[in-house]
Design an enzyme around this catalytic site. Sequence first.
Site, PDB file in Angstrom:
ATOM      1  N   HIS B  85       5.669   2.705  -6.249  1.00  0.00           N
ATOM      2  CA  HIS B  85       5.456   1.280  -6.540  1.00  0.00           C
ATOM      3  C   HIS B  85       3.973   0.941  -6.406  1.00  0.00           C
ATOM      4  O   HIS B  85       3.324   1.379  -5.471  1.00  0.00           O
ATOM      5  CB  HIS B  85       6.275   0.449  -5.542  1.00  0.00           C
ATOM      6  CG  HIS B  85       6.482  -0.966  -5.966  1.00  0.00           C
ATOM      7  ND1 HIS B  85       5.480  -1.902  -5.944  1.00  0.00           N
ATOM      8  CD2 HIS B  85       7.576  -1.609  -6.424  1.00  0.00           C
ATOM      9  CE1 HIS B  85       5.965  -3.064  -6.361  1.00  0.00           C
ATOM     10  NE2 HIS B  85       7.245  -2.909  -6.664  1.00  0.00           N
ATOM     11  N   GLY B 166     -11.155 -14.026   4.603  1.00  0.00           N
ATOM     12  CA  GLY B 166     -11.552 -12.716   5.122  1.00  0.00           C
ATOM     13  C   GLY B 166     -12.759 -12.140   4.404  1.00  0.00           C
ATOM     14  O   GLY B 166     -13.296 -12.745   3.476  1.00  0.00           O
ATOM     15  N   LYS B 169     -14.697  -7.145   1.675  1.00  0.00           N
ATOM     16  CA  LYS B 169     -14.512  -5.685   1.657  1.00  0.00           C
ATOM     17  C   LYS B 169     -13.133  -5.373   2.215  1.00  0.00           C
ATOM     18  O   LYS B 169     -12.612  -6.124   3.064  1.00  0.00           O
ATOM     19  CB  LYS B 169     -15.603  -4.980   2.478  1.00  0.00           C
ATOM     20  CG  LYS B 169     -15.636  -5.367   3.932  1.00  0.00           C
ATOM     21  CD  LYS B 169     -16.651  -4.544   4.703  1.00  0.00           C
ATOM     22  CE  LYS B 169     -16.556  -4.884   6.193  1.00  0.00           C
ATOM     23  NZ  LYS B 169     -17.548  -4.218   7.011  1.00  0.00           N
ATOM     24  N   ILE B 170     -12.561  -4.279   1.750  1.00  0.00           N
ATOM     25  CA  ILE B 170     -11.185  -3.988   2.163  1.00  0.00           C
ATOM     26  C   ILE B 170     -11.134  -3.632   3.650  1.00  0.00           C
ATOM     27  O   ILE B 170     -12.113  -3.169   4.229  1.00  0.00           O
ATOM     28  CB  ILE B 170     -10.560  -2.832   1.351  1.00  0.00           C
ATOM     29  CG1 ILE B 170     -11.248  -1.489   1.652  1.00  0.00           C
ATOM     30  CG2 ILE B 170     -10.537  -3.132  -0.134  1.00  0.00           C
ATOM     31  CD1 ILE B 170     -10.417  -0.275   1.224  1.00  0.00           C
ATOM     32  N   HIS B 171      -9.961  -3.890   4.245  1.00  0.00           N
ATOM     33  CA  HIS B 171      -9.698  -3.350   5.577  1.00  0.00           C
ATOM     34  C   HIS B 171      -9.578  -1.838   5.401  1.00  0.00           C
ATOM     35  O   HIS B 171      -8.847  -1.383   4.521  1.00  0.00           O
ATOM     36  CB  HIS B 171      -8.408  -3.960   6.117  1.00  0.00           C
ATOM     37  CG  HIS B 171      -8.088  -3.558   7.517  1.00  0.00           C
ATOM     38  ND1 HIS B 171      -7.660  -2.298   7.845  1.00  0.00           N
ATOM     39  CD2 HIS B 171      -8.144  -4.245   8.682  1.00  0.00           C
ATOM     40  CE1 HIS B 171      -7.450  -2.225   9.161  1.00  0.00           C
ATOM     41  NE2 HIS B 171      -7.739  -3.410   9.690  1.00  0.00           N
ATOM     42  N   PRO B 172     -10.272  -1.039   6.219  1.00  0.00           N
ATOM     43  CA  PRO B 172     -10.355   0.399   5.943  1.00  0.00           C
ATOM     44  C   PRO B 172      -8.989   1.093   5.823  1.00  0.00           C
ATOM     45  O   PRO B 172      -8.833   1.988   4.990  1.00  0.00           O
ATOM     46  CB  PRO B 172     -11.157   0.955   7.128  1.00  0.00           C
ATOM     47  CG  PRO B 172     -11.221  -0.140   8.144  1.00  0.00           C
ATOM     48  CD  PRO B 172     -11.066  -1.414   7.402  1.00  0.00           C
ATOM     49  N   THR B 173      -8.016   0.686   6.622  1.00  0.00           N
ATOM     50  CA  THR B 173      -6.699   1.342   6.532  1.00  0.00           C
ATOM     51  C   THR B 173      -5.613   0.427   5.974  1.00  0.00           C
ATOM     52  O   THR B 173      -4.583   0.915   5.509  1.00  0.00           O
ATOM     53  CB  THR B 173      -6.234   1.823   7.930  1.00  0.00           C
ATOM     54  OG1 THR B 173      -6.256   0.700   8.834  1.00  0.00           O
ATOM     55  CG2 THR B 173      -7.154   2.921   8.462  1.00  0.00           C
ATOM     56  N   ALA B 174      -5.824  -0.895   6.013  1.00  0.00           N
ATOM     57  CA  ALA B 174      -4.761  -1.821   5.590  1.00  0.00           C
ATOM     58  C   ALA B 174      -5.039  -2.455   4.226  1.00  0.00           C
ATOM     59  O   ALA B 174      -4.190  -3.180   3.694  1.00  0.00           O
ATOM     60  CB  ALA B 174      -4.566  -2.922   6.632  1.00  0.00           C
ATOM     61  N   GLY B 175      -6.208  -2.178   3.643  1.00  0.00           N
ATOM     62  CA  GLY B 175      -6.500  -2.679   2.302  1.00  0.00           C
ATOM     63  C   GLY B 175      -6.605  -4.190   2.234  1.00  0.00           C
ATOM     64  O   GLY B 175      -7.322  -4.810   3.033  1.00  0.00           O
TER      65      GLY B 175
END
Lengths: 301, 301
Positions: B85, B166, B169-175
């Site tokens: 998905h 926020g 930039k993405i959260h490094p592990t949670a996107g």
Amino acid sequence: MAGMNKILECVPNFSEGRDLKIVEKIIDPFRKTNGVKLLDFQTDEDHNRSVVTVVGEPEPLKESVIASMGIAIDLIDMTTHTGQHPRMGAIDVVPFIPVKNTTVDEAVEVSKAVAQRVADTFGLPIFLYEQSASNPGRQNLATIRKGQFEGMVDKITAPDWKPDYGPAKIHPTAGVTAMGARMPLVAYNVNLGTGDIEIANQIAKQVRHISGGLRYCKGIGIELKDRGIVQVSLNMTDYTRTSLYRVFELIKIEAQRWGVNVIGSEVIGLVPMQALIACAEYYLGIENFSMEQVLEYRIYE
Amino acid sequence: MAGMNKILECVPNFSEGRDLKIVEKIIDPFRKTNGVKLLDFQTDEDHNRSVVTVVGEPEPLKESVIASMGIAIDLIDMTTHTGQHPRMGAIDVVPFIPVKNTTVDEAVEVSKAVAQRVADTFGLPIFLYEQSASNPGRQNLATIRKGQFEGMVDKITAPDWKPDYGPAKIHPTAGVTAMGARMPLVAYNVNLGTGDIEIANQIAKQVRHISGGLRYCKGIGIELKDRGIVQVSLNMTDYTRTSLYRVFELIKIEAQRWGVNVIGSEVIGLVPMQALIACAEYYLGIENFSMEQVLEYRIYE
């Protein structure tokens, strides 16, 4: 209403519809008991009668009904009661109705338990009626109530009319009470595009149980004079077995005989959601539907 | 669920569908928060995704969603996530849906409040979507999610894709997460008495909004190979404005062009009672009906 897993409805009819202070005292236990909710009460001055609708878990519902009946026995004096509606006691009739996760059998048990307690505590004679009746001749409320309060003093001494609970003599001021279990009633009327009452009467006769129609359907013809139309006025006594769409479609078919159209219908008062959802299911031809799919059913289960 | 006067539904999608221990930890706040009820959760191994359905009063619902998102951020690592998905974050999408005594506007407010708190607390970038979207180009989830987790690291730095809350930039592990408000979806399929997929496709095109059909209706043709029939598979995006009976009757009319019959329909998953009761109201021609007449509506109001 935390944790209301099993819900019964009770619709006690009290013989006081004029003094609202007394009515308020009688319904007070329904307002104050945890696990019970007062949905509605309607007082009628002409009838001198109040109809109360309350729901709750079986145990707290029992306790609140007993408490309310005790107050009604104290405050209502049938020896001076007048009103247009037939009545035989301060608490005329007390039906218990399964609403959620309960059956008619459980409602019968509750009606008998309450009848026993009320008879023992207040010396009130009780006739079981409808699904709780101890014999077929006591199913019909009108049969039990015949003679009303004034006639009951003699009627109750006849061997055939020994009450199911309590003494074989009326309570001097509160008379007697009928108590029992029944399915929810749906009051449903179908409007015809004609002013001819004879057509409504004929169709009522064709669709109602007593004269050859649907098993859980009572009906009469009614004139709506201000609109110049007539209606078939129905009481659906078990919508789980005789669905509303069935009588609606049958009335359409019967109306064709007179070249008359069905122009609409109406639901009077409260209706369980399942009575209407079953109609949507039929008309949309929904396959494999379950009430578990209804969001509200899941929220409150 | 004592005193649940206002009810919102939330259907968060988490990017974990294989490790049930992790899923259990993520949904734990929905089990433990008073005033909130976990209705359902479905995990899919191929998708590696869980879809959770929870209802509650707005305030406790907010708190439990924030707590659950915090746990998901801790336990899901998108840098190693695989699944069929499309997804862009540990918590991929969080829709809030009005269910009782609440409006879409209130659901929009709740989505923004939760987005703010989650962005501040966990440094997670949030895109508002659907009814909460800050511009029309962000209404559609698929548009926001295009590029998925892997592409988001660059996409989010583009001026057009600055997140609503926020860091850019993405959260490094949670996107990243999409959050917003929408009306309840009803998944509703209409079955045709033919095996010709072209007919289902054509009818879907005629009744769905995007190609000239009903405003709150999405649809595609689907083959049910085991039954040898086809169906028009619909997503009704606002049943209060585009009722189920309307699309059902329209499909019957369109099917006549091919001499094909509508042979039934099905409701997939949960459906608000009003979506079905509105159909009963239409087919029975019920006059002056009010949801206040529905027993369950009154019991739980």
